[in-house]
Design an enzyme around this catalytic site. Structure first.
Site, PDB file in Angstrom:
ATOM      1  N   ALA A  72      23.459  36.204  40.049  1.00 54.67           N
ATOM      2  CA  ALA A  72      24.313  35.599  39.187  1.00 54.67           C
ATOM      3  C   ALA A  72      24.855  34.271  39.773  1.00 54.67           C
ATOM      4  CB  ALA A  72      25.276  36.288  38.373  1.00 54.67           C
ATOM      5  N   GLN A 168      28.267  40.759  32.713  1.00 57.39           N
ATOM      6  CA  GLN A 168      28.946  41.902  32.326  1.00 57.39           C
ATOM      7  C   GLN A 168      28.369  42.397  30.883  1.00 57.39           C
ATOM      8  OE1 GLN A 168      30.834  43.762  34.014  1.00 57.39           O
ATOM      9  NE2 GLN A 168      31.124  42.359  35.880  1.00 57.39           N
ATOM     10  N   SER A 185      22.724  39.506  36.244  1.00 55.30           N
ATOM     11  CA  SER A 185      22.582  40.061  37.661  1.00 55.30           C
ATOM     12  C   SER A 185      21.908  41.454  37.264  1.00 55.30           C
ATOM     13  CB  SER A 185      23.973  39.820  38.194  1.00 55.30           C
ATOM     14  OG  SER A 185      23.725  40.510  39.443  1.00 55.30           O
ATOM     15  N   HIS A 187      22.320  44.118  39.261  1.00 52.95           N
ATOM     16  CA  HIS A 187      23.317  45.345  39.821  1.00 52.95           C
ATOM     17  C   HIS A 187      24.292  45.437  38.982  1.00 52.95           C
ATOM     18  CE1 HIS A 187      26.694  43.634  42.140  1.00 52.95           C
ATOM     19  NE2 HIS A 187      26.094  42.564  41.808  1.00 52.95           N
ATOM     20  N   CYS A 305      35.079  40.481  44.269  1.00 56.36           N
ATOM     21  CA  CYS A 305      35.109  39.538  44.967  1.00 56.36           C
ATOM     22  C   CYS A 305      36.347  38.716  45.318  1.00 56.36           C
ATOM     23  CB  CYS A 305      34.237  38.286  43.899  1.00 56.36           C
ATOM     24  SG  CYS A 305      32.629  38.794  43.268  1.00 56.36           S
TER      25      CYS A 305
END
Length: 359
Positions: A72, A168, A185, A187, A305
C-alpha cells in the site's frame, strides 16, 4: 502466544497459501515462469496473474483498474506523486505513508482535523486550489470509519481528486464508491506480504514512479510475482465470500473484550468503528511495563510502523487526548482466526497486569 495485532498484519489464510504453492515451483515444474514471457509457461503465469487481478477487483468499485504494487505504501506514492497534484489536503489521522508523502509534495499541506470521536466531519472545508484530498477508510490505530463517500463528493465539488487508503477496510466493509484512487494491501486481509494494489478510476492518467520494462499498464515496471498475486487474489475472494461471517464473529469478540475491560476508556467512537480494533487507555498505565510483563500476548501500543519511536501517537493527539493518555493506550486487534478463548485469556492477563501496577 495469543496474537492480537491484526492491524499490523494478519495470518496467511490457508486458501491463500494453497493458491501460491503452484507458482513457487522449482526446476521440475513450470510454475517459476516469468509472467511477461511469451512462451506457454509464461502465458500460464500471466493468466494466473489476471485471475488474481479480477479477484482483487471484485472487492473494489466497478469502473476502474487494478495495478499491482509491492504494497500500500507504494500504491499511495504512485497515486499521490503520479497524479501530479501540488496542493494537498489530508486528514490529521492518516497513516505515515500518506502524511509523510503529502508533506514532501506540499510542505503547506492542509491537515483536516477530526473530532473527539476520531472521525473527520463530512462537511470539512477545503482550501481553495486543492488538487488532491486523501482520507482513509478505516483508521489503523483506533479503527474509526471515515465518511469517505461524502468527502469524495466534497473533493470533486472543489475540483480535486480523492484518494482513499482502504488498507484496514478492504475485504471487511464495502469499498468507498466515490474515490478516484484506492490503495489496499494483501497482508492486512489474510494474504501474503510484499504485494498491494492501487485501484484507479477509468479515465484517470497517472505518471509512473518506477520506469523500465513498462509492466503493469506502464505504471509499475518490474517482473510480477505470480505467487504473490495468486495469494492476494485468493485472499480477496475469501474475504468477499466470508465478509458477513467474519464481521459477526469479530463483533462477538468485541463484546467479550469490551466487557472484560470495561474500566478502560475507549479511544474513538464505539459506533463508527471496525470492531476488530479495540484501542483503550487507562490512567497511569505504564504500557512498556505492561508489554514486558505480557510476553505471551502480542498486542500494540499503536501503529507498527511507528512503534519504538517514543513519540506520542499523532492519531490519539488529534482526538484531543493528553500525552499522558496517549502513552497509556494499547491497541488490541483481532480477526478471523481469533477465538473467544484468546480474547478471554488475553483480557484477563491484561487486567491482572494493569492491576499489579496499581492502576
Amino acid at each position: 502466544m495469543i496474537y492480537l495485532d491484526y492491524q499490523a498484519t494478519t495470518p496467511l489464510a490457508p486458501e491463500a497459501r494453497e493458491a501460491m504453492l503452484p507458482w513457487l515451483g522449482g526446476p521440475e515444474t513450470s510454475g517459476f515462469a516469468n509472467p511477461h514471457s511469451p512462451h506457454r509457461p509464461g502465458r500460464m503465469a500471466a493468466a494466473a496473474v489476471e485471475v488474481a487481478r479480477d479477484q482483487v477487483a471484485a472487492l473494489l468499485p466497478p469502473g476502474g483498474r487494478v495495478i499491482f504494487t509491492s504494497g500500500a505504501t507504494e500504491a499511495i506514492n504512485l497515486a499521490m506523486v503520479g497524479s501530479g497534484a501540488k496542493r494537498l489536503a489530508v486528514s490529521a489521522i492518516e497513516h505515515s505513508a500518506v502524511l509523510d508523502t503529502a508533506r514532501w509534495i506540499d510542505p503547506g499541506v492542509q491537515e483536516i482535523s477530526v473530532g473527539e470521536d476520531g472521525c473527520v466531519a463530512a462537511s470539512a472545508s477545503l482550501r481553495e486550489g486543492t488538487d488532491l484530498v486523501a482520507v482513509m477508510q478505516v483508521n489503523n490505530e483506533i479503527g474509526t470509519i471515515q465518511p469517505a463517500d461524502e468527502l469524495a463528493q466534497r473533493a470533486h465539488a472543489a475540483g480535486a481528486l480523492f484518494l482513499c487508503d482502504a488498507v484496514q477496510g478492504a475485504g471487511k466493509i464495502a469499498p468507498p464508491q466515490g474515490a478516484d484512487m484506492i490503495a489496499i494491501s494483501a497482508h492486512k486481509m489474510y494474504g501474503p506480504k510484499g504485494i498491494g494494489a492501487l485501484w484507479v478510476r477509468d479515465g484517470l492518467d497517472l505518471a509512473p514512479l518506477i520506469r523500465g520494462g513498462g509492466q503493469e499498464q506502464g505504471l509499475r515496471s518490474g517482473t510480477l510475482s505470480p505467487a504473490l498475486c495468486a495469494g492476494f487474489g485468493a485472499a480477496a475472494a475469501l474475504a468477499l465470500k466470508s465478509r458477513d461471517e467474519d464481521a459477526a464473529h469479530i463483533s462477538r469478540l468485541w463484546d467479550i473484550a469490551r466487557a472484560a475491560l470495561q474500566d478502560w476508556d475507549l479511544n474513538g467512537s464505539a459506533e463508527r468503528r471496525w470492531k476488530g480494533n479495540l484501542n483503550l487507555h487507562r490512567k497511569g498505565l505504564d504500557v512498556a511495563r505492561l508489554m514486558s510483563d505480557l510476553r505471551g500476548v502480542a498486542f500494540s501500543a499503536g501503529s507498527a510502523c511507528a512503534s519504538g519511536s517514543g513519540r506520542p501517537s499523532h492519531v490519539l493527539r488529534a482526538l484531543g487526548l493528553a500525552d499522558s493518555a496517549t502513552k497509556a493506550s494499547i491497541r488490541l486487534g483481532f480477526g478471523r482466526y481469533s477465538t473467544q478463548r484468546d480474547i478471554e485469556d488475553a483480557c484477563a492477563q491484561i487486567e491482572a497486569a494493569a492491576a499489579a501496577q496499581g492502576v
